[in-house]
Design an enzyme around this catalytic site. Structure first.
Site, mmCIF file in Angstrom:
data_model
loop_
_atom_site.group_PDB
_atom_site.id
_atom_site.type_symbol
_atom_site.label_atom_id
_atom_site.label_comp_id
_atom_site.label_asym_id
_atom_site.label_seq_id
_atom_site.Cartn_x
_atom_site.Cartn_y
_atom_site.Cartn_z
ATOM 1 N N TRP A 11 0.880 -1.119 -0.110
ATOM 2 C CA TRP A 11 -0.076 0.025 -0.009
ATOM 3 C C TRP A 11 0.689 1.396 -0.070
ATOM 4 C CZ3 TRP A 11 -4.173 -1.744 4.012
ATOM 5 C CH2 TRP A 11 -5.017 -2.679 3.373
ATOM 6 N N LYS A 12 2.266 0.968 0.222
ATOM 7 C CA LYS A 12 3.052 2.247 -0.012
ATOM 8 C C LYS A 12 2.363 3.440 0.958
ATOM 9 C CE LYS A 12 4.265 1.056 -4.521
ATOM 10 N NZ LYS A 12 5.123 1.327 -5.923
ATOM 11 N N HIS A 97 12.885 -2.723 -1.054
ATOM 12 C CA HIS A 97 12.006 -2.192 -2.204
ATOM 13 C C HIS A 97 12.468 -1.145 -3.089
ATOM 14 C CE1 HIS A 97 8.649 -0.356 -4.036
ATOM 15 N NE2 HIS A 97 7.809 -1.330 -4.169
ATOM 16 N N GLU A 169 11.142 -7.070 -9.059
ATOM 17 C CA GLU A 169 10.379 -6.115 -9.671
ATOM 18 C C GLU A 169 11.245 -5.007 -10.389
ATOM 19 O OE1 GLU A 169 6.741 -4.884 -6.548
ATOM 20 O OE2 GLU A 169 8.631 -4.374 -5.872
ATOM 21 N N SER A 211 3.485 -2.797 -12.053
ATOM 22 C CA SER A 211 2.424 -2.595 -12.859
ATOM 23 C C SER A 211 1.460 -3.763 -13.040
ATOM 24 C CB SER A 211 2.802 -2.096 -14.056
ATOM 25 O OG SER A 211 3.404 -0.605 -13.716
HETATM 26 P P1 PGA Z 1 2.807 -0.998 -8.608
HETATM 27 O O1 PGA Z 1 3.959 -1.162 -7.429
HETATM 28 O O2 PGA Z 1 1.801 -2.546 -8.903
HETATM 29 O O3 PGA Z 1 2.105 0.266 -8.460
HETATM 30 O O4 PGA Z 1 3.784 -0.790 -9.997
HETATM 31 C C1 PGA Z 1 4.748 -2.513 -7.183
HETATM 32 C C2 PGA Z 1 5.489 -2.273 -6.149
HETATM 33 O O5 PGA Z 1 6.277 -1.312 -6.006
HETATM 34 O O6 PGA Z 1 5.640 -3.108 -5.293
#
Ligand code: PGA
Length: 248
Positions: A11-12, A97, A169, A211
Site C-alpha cells: 500500500w506504500k 523495495h 520488480e 504494474s
Molecule cells: P505497482 O507497484 O504495482 O504500483 O507498480 C509495485 C511495487 O512497487 O511493489
C-alpha cells in the site's frame, strides 16, 4: 491445478488506519481463499495494527511492515524496528523495495542488515530485487539482480533462507504501466531461483511486481515461474484486489 500462489499488496504511503479497516471489511466480506494461496498486506507503519487486527480472521492472510531499521530500538526518529512492527501485528517485512533503494538511498549493505534483523527478530522478509531501465538496456539485468540477492542473503543458514521470499520488480515497471512480458519475467525468475537454490534455499519462491493489474495478472500468473505477485496501485481498491486474487 496451478501451484500455490502468494498475492502481496504493497500500500506504500497510502491507506490510513480507518481506510485499512474499511478495506479489510470489504475485502473479507464473503471471501473464500483458494486452498494453498496466501494473501499478504503491507500497510504503512501507522496502519499496521489496524490492518493486522481487521484482517486477523482469515488464516491465509498475513500482514507485514514496508521497511524496518536493523537496530531493535534507539534514537532513530521516524524509523520502525522489528520489535515495533511485531508488536503491531506484523509477521512479514518488505526489505530492499526499489523505492527504499532508489528514493531513500538504501544500499545493499543496509538491505543485508535488515534481512538479518528481520530473521533474528521474528519477521519473514520479502526481499525485493530489480534492475533500472539503463541496466536492462545494458544487458546487465541478471548481474544486478543476482548481486542484490547475494548481498542480501549471503551467509544465511538454510533454516533462515527458508523464511525468505524474493520479489523480482524491474524498477522501470513499478508504477509506470509497463510490465515485463511473462517470458522476460520468467527468465529472471529462473536465474533468481537457481541462485537461491545455490545459496541453500530449500523452497525458493519468487514473486513478480511492477504494474500488475486486473488486465495482466492472470496472463503473468499463467507463467509457472511466477509464485505470485507484489502489487502496488492495483491493490488499493478492495473490489479490484478481490478480482485479482480470484484469478482475474
Ligand atoms: P505497482 O507497484 O504495482 O504500483 O507498480 C509495485 C511495487 O512497487 O511493489
Amino acid at each position: 491445478m496451478s501451484h500455490p500462489l502468494i498475492y502481496a499488496a504493497n500500500w506504500k504511503m497510502q491507506v490510513d488506519p480507518g481506510q485499512a479497516r474499511a478495506f479489510a471489511a470489504a475485502f473479507l466480506d464473503g471471501f473464500v481463499p483458494s486452498p494453498g494461496d496466501s494473501y499478504w498486506f503491507f500497510p504503512s507503519a501507522v496502519s499496521l495494527e489496524a490492518a493486522a487486527r481487521a484482517l486477523a480472521g482469515c488464516p491465509a492472510v498475513a500482514v507485514g511492515a514496508q521497511d524496518v531499521h536493523w537496530e531493535p530500538q534507539g534514537a532513530f526518529t521516524g524509523a520502525t524496528s522489528v520489535p515495533l512492527a511485531r508488536g503491531a501485528g506484523a509477521t512479514l517485512v518488505l526489505v530492499g523495495h526499489s523505492e527504499r533503494r532508489h528514493v531513500f538511498g538504501e544500499t545493499d549493505g543496509d538491505t543485508a542488515r535488515k534481512v538479518r534483523a528481520a530473521l533474528g527478530g521474528g519477521l519473514d522478509p520479502l526481499l525485493c530485487v530489480g534492475e533500472l531501465l539503463e541496466e536492462r538496456e545494458a544487458g546487465t539485468t541478471e548481474a544486478v539482480v543476482l548481486r542484490q540477492l547475494d548481498a542480501g542473503l549471503d551467509g544465511l543458514a538454510r533454516d533462515q533462507l527458508a523464511r525468505v521470499t524474493v520479489a523480482y520488480e524491474p524498477v522501470w515497471a513499478i508504477g509506470t504501466g509497463k510490465t515485463a512480458t511473462p517470458g522476460d519475467a520468467a527468465a529472471v525468475h529462473r536465474a533468481i531461483r537457481g541462485a537461491l537454490a545455490g545459496l541453500g534455499h530449500p523452497t525458493p519462491k519468487v514473486l513478480y511486481g511492477g504494474s500488475v493489474n486486473l488486465a495482466n495478472a492472470a496472463q503473468l500468473l499463467a507463467e509457472p515461474e511466477l509464485d505470485g505477485v507484489l502489487v502496488g496501485g492495483a491493490s488499493l481498491d478492495p473490489a479490484g484486489w478481490r478480482k485479482i486474487v480470484a484469478g482475474g
